[in-house]
Write an enzyme that holds these catalytic residues in place. Structure first.
Site, PDB file in Angstrom:
ATOM      1  N   GLY A  73       0.642  -1.086   0.065  1.00  0.00           N
ATOM      2  CA  GLY A  73      -0.003   0.025   0.094  1.00  0.00           C
ATOM      3  C   GLY A  73       0.708   1.451   0.172  1.00  0.00           C
ATOM      4  O   GLY A  73       0.049   2.245   0.016  1.00  0.00           O
ATOM      5  N   GLU A 127       3.566  -6.758   1.494  1.00  0.00           N
ATOM      6  CA  GLU A 127       3.062  -7.236   0.118  1.00  0.00           C
ATOM      7  C   GLU A 127       2.932  -5.828  -0.683  1.00  0.00           C
ATOM      8  O   GLU A 127       1.715  -5.828  -1.165  1.00  0.00           O
ATOM      9  CB  GLU A 127       1.642  -7.701   0.395  1.00  0.00           C
ATOM     10  CG  GLU A 127       1.672  -8.791   1.558  1.00  0.00           C
ATOM     11  CD  GLU A 127      -0.048  -9.083   1.956  1.00  0.00           C
ATOM     12  OE1 GLU A 127      -0.814  -8.260   1.752  1.00  0.00           O
ATOM     13  OE2 GLU A 127      -0.219 -10.158   2.148  1.00  0.00           O
ATOM     14  N   ARG A 169      -8.209   2.866 -15.169  1.00  0.00           N
ATOM     15  CA  ARG A 169      -8.472   3.611 -14.217  1.00  0.00           C
ATOM     16  C   ARG A 169      -8.123   5.059 -14.495  1.00  0.00           C
ATOM     17  O   ARG A 169      -9.039   6.059 -13.740  1.00  0.00           O
ATOM     18  CB  ARG A 169      -7.699   3.393 -12.845  1.00  0.00           C
ATOM     19  CG  ARG A 169      -8.126   1.924 -12.185  1.00  0.00           C
ATOM     20  CD  ARG A 169      -7.080   1.551 -11.050  1.00  0.00           C
ATOM     21  NE  ARG A 169      -7.669   0.568 -10.267  1.00  0.00           N
ATOM     22  CZ  ARG A 169      -7.044  -0.181  -9.425  1.00  0.00           C
ATOM     23  NH1 ARG A 169      -5.774  -0.161  -9.295  1.00  0.00           N
ATOM     24  NH2 ARG A 169      -7.584  -1.262  -8.790  1.00  0.00           N
ATOM     25  N   CYS A 229     -13.973   3.447 -28.748  1.00  0.00           N
ATOM     26  CA  CYS A 229     -15.201   3.992 -29.303  1.00  0.00           C
ATOM     27  C   CYS A 229     -16.124   4.336 -27.999  1.00  0.00           C
ATOM     28  O   CYS A 229     -17.123   3.824 -27.843  1.00  0.00           O
ATOM     29  CB  CYS A 229     -15.933   3.130 -30.432  1.00  0.00           C
ATOM     30  SG  CYS A 229     -14.873   2.707 -31.448  1.00  0.00           S
ATOM     31  N   TYR A 276       0.231  -2.221 -12.213  1.00  0.00           N
ATOM     32  CA  TYR A 276      -1.304  -2.084 -12.776  1.00  0.00           C
ATOM     33  C   TYR A 276      -1.711  -1.984 -14.102  1.00  0.00           C
ATOM     34  O   TYR A 276      -2.658  -2.303 -14.703  1.00  0.00           O
ATOM     35  CB  TYR A 276      -1.886  -1.335 -11.738  1.00  0.00           C
ATOM     36  CG  TYR A 276      -2.047  -1.767 -10.204  1.00  0.00           C
ATOM     37  CD1 TYR A 276      -2.746  -2.866  -9.911  1.00  0.00           C
ATOM     38  CD2 TYR A 276      -1.240  -1.101  -9.583  1.00  0.00           C
ATOM     39  CE1 TYR A 276      -2.823  -3.107  -8.497  1.00  0.00           C
ATOM     40  CE2 TYR A 276      -1.041  -1.737  -8.295  1.00  0.00           C
ATOM     41  CZ  TYR A 276      -1.928  -2.757  -7.533  1.00  0.00           C
ATOM     42  OH  TYR A 276      -1.954  -3.103  -6.260  1.00  0.00           O
TER      43      TYR A 276
HETATM   44  C1  LIG Z   1      -3.495  -5.022  -3.837  1.00  0.00           C
HETATM   45  C2  LIG Z   1      -2.951  -5.629  -2.406  1.00  0.00           C
HETATM   46  C3  LIG Z   1      -1.577  -5.399  -2.233  1.00  0.00           C
HETATM   47  C4  LIG Z   1      -0.721  -4.357  -2.892  1.00  0.00           C
HETATM   48  O1  LIG Z   1      -0.997  -3.105  -2.778  1.00  0.00           O
HETATM   49  P1  LIG Z   1      -0.189  -1.888  -3.316  1.00  0.00           P
HETATM   50  O2  LIG Z   1      -1.013  -0.644  -3.095  1.00  0.00           O
HETATM   51  O3  LIG Z   1       0.033  -2.243  -4.773  1.00  0.00           O
HETATM   52  O4  LIG Z   1       1.083  -1.796  -2.674  1.00  0.00           O
HETATM   53  C5  LIG Z   1      -1.206  -5.901  -0.902  1.00  0.00           C
HETATM   54  N1  LIG Z   1      -1.977  -6.784  -0.195  1.00  0.00           N
HETATM   55  C6  LIG Z   1      -3.353  -6.875  -0.650  1.00  0.00           C
HETATM   56  C7  LIG Z   1      -4.133  -7.724   0.296  1.00  0.00           C
HETATM   57  C8  LIG Z   1      -3.772  -6.412  -1.673  1.00  0.00           C
HETATM   58  O5  LIG Z   1      -4.927  -6.790  -1.997  1.00  0.00           O
END
Ligand SMILES: *Cc1c(COP(=O)(O)O)cnc(C)c1O
Length: 444
Positions: free
Chosen positions: A243, A281, A320, A356, A385
């Site tokens: 995140g 993550e 997006r 389109c 992404y």
């Molecule tokens: C999407 C997601 C991430 C990665 O988020 P980023 O903003 O790309 O770092 C990590 N953990 C979970 C559970 C996610 O859904």
């Protein structure tokens, strides 16, 4: 680092044209700066480096579901965070070891759970019903999988609602502040000696760092309570999610991984005292700055006094950005046909895609040197992404993606990461093999 990355990108854009990766017949490609990937991984690893906890950094596969990218990351020591059978298959094809894979989807089927437990990959349960399914599976067959519970610390949302996973009513995890929820969670751990992780992911782009740290703090506090109640170190591992937001307004890497790690060390000191193993993550913050979409301007025109450049990058690639332009603005660089920055006074213009529908605009009323037929545009910071979150509108194909290594002297070597989708592949996805299927069903 920033200016080096900027220079490498400039070399790569020109070289992509010189080496005919982009041409009138191949009007859009994706590019990844491999040196930039190495640098981002090193920055992450250094930020969380000892002294302190043992850390497994996983890469959120949804940010770039490309086997060679995961292979590169795995070689640098990263694992993979997966959220579907497809993402798991991609991680396995890239050779990510099972011990470094985490399964996090909110809608895992029994078959997916069974496979994960058989493979020994980590599973984070999202909700009480999933935990009940895991009870049966764990009882039926022994597993090496670490198993955790995803909690929603309900610390609040960031600037993009759709990206905020820790709001009061988020669909993810167990809402920890709801009435009776914490008691329920403590009981769930007490009843299941094999439940040994706590997972939280407070959100992606737009969530402020202090909110992310508050979410991690809540997960840590919960683990401490579980362990105190158990009288042993039942929770061995804290999975703190990803995140870290990305700066889409310049080449500056801010916030940096070390900013977040420093804040975590201050907010949750116990996280780093060695009692817990950590899992991260991150997705966007590892790759976004390393990617560029390069697309040709097919035509230019004017409507209502507004100049419009019609390019080959639109909603199919930058979904997006097109549908939520305020939340996901991208920098657009105007380039000449040779891939060099176009010189000229800024003119307010729209940069459109090939789809389109009228809203297929990458940039509205953006001041840029006036684009001309045959020019190019570069969409910056698109390494996460954008390449693997294709939108099949108008049956537009996924473009090829190349990794590049640019030397200071301007020479550039490219490696194909993913070939462009072929017409045969598009046909196969469109039911071409069942072309007669509806002819025999009858009229009424
Ligand atoms: C999407 C997601 C991430 C990665 O988020 P980023 O903003 O790309 O770092 C990590 N953990 C979970 C559970 C996610 O859904």
């Amino acid at each position: 680092m920033t200016s080096d990355a900027t220079a490498r990108r400039g070399h790569a854009l020109r070289a992509a044209v010189d080496q005919n990766l982009l041409s009138p017949d191949i009007p859009v490609i994706g590019l990844l700066d491999v040196t930039g990937i190495h640098e981002a991984v090193a920055a992450l690893q250094e930020a969380f480096a000892p002294p302190g906890a043992t850390v497994t950094h996983t890469f959120a596969v949804k940010a770039a579901a490309l086997v060679p990218v995961l292979r590169l990351l795995a070689g640098l020591g990263l694992g993979a965070e997966v959220a579907s059978p497809g993402e798991l298959a991609i991680a396995r094809a890239a050779g990510v070891p099972a011990g470094r894979v985490v399964l996090d989807s909110p809608a895992k089927t029994v078959a997916e759970l069974r496979e994960a437990l058989a493979l020994g990959i980590a599973v984070n349960a999202d909700n009480p019903q999933e935990l009940t399914r895991l009870d049966a599976l764990v009882a039926a067959a022994p597993t090496a999988s670490p198993i955790g519970l995803r909690v929603n610390p309900q610390v609040g949302g960031g600037s993009i609602g759709a990206m905020s996973t820790a709001t009061a009513t988020s669909k993810f995890g167990i809402a920890l502040r709801d009435d009776g929820a914490e008691e329920w969670v403590l009981r769930a751990y007490a009843d299941r000696p094999w439940l040994n992780r706590v997972h939280t992911h407070t959100g992606s782009q737009g969530v402020p760092l202090d909110l992310m740290a508050a979410g991690v703090r809540a997960a840590y506090d919960l683990a401490e309570r579980v362990n105190a109640a158990a009288g042993r170190r039942q929770v061995t591992t804290l999975d703190i999610g990803g995140g870290l937001p990305v700066n889409f307004t310049s080449d500056e890497v801010t916030p940096a991984f070390h900013d977040y790690a420093r804040l975590l060390r201050a907010t949750v000191p116990g996280l780093f005292d060695g009692r817990y193993r950590l899992v991260t993550e991150f997705g966007r913050s590892l790759l976004a700055k390393t990617g560029t979409v390069l697309a040709r301007v097919e035509y230019t025109k004017s409507a209502g006094g507004r100049p419009i450049a019609i390019t080959h990058a639109g909603a199919q690639l930058a979904t997006r950005t097109v549908f939520a332009p305020d939340a996901w603005p991208l920098r657009v660089e105007a380039l000449d046909a040779g891939g060099r920055p176009r010189i000229g006074d800024p003119v307010v213009q729209d940069v459109a895609g090939p789809c389109c529908f009228a809203g297929d605009l990458l940039a509205r009323a953006r001041p840029l040197p006036l684009l001309a037929e045959g020019d190019l545009i570069a969409l910056l910071d698109t390494g996460a992404y954008y390449f693997s979150t294709h939108f099949a509108y108008n049956s537009l194909p996924r473009p090829a993606v190349y990794g590049y290594h640019a030397s200071p002297d301007g020479s550039v070597r490219f490696a194909l990461v993913r070939a462009a989708q072929t017409t045969e592949e598009l046909l196969a996805e469109s039911g071409a093999a069942e072309s007669e299927a509806l002819m025999g069903l009858g009229r009424s």
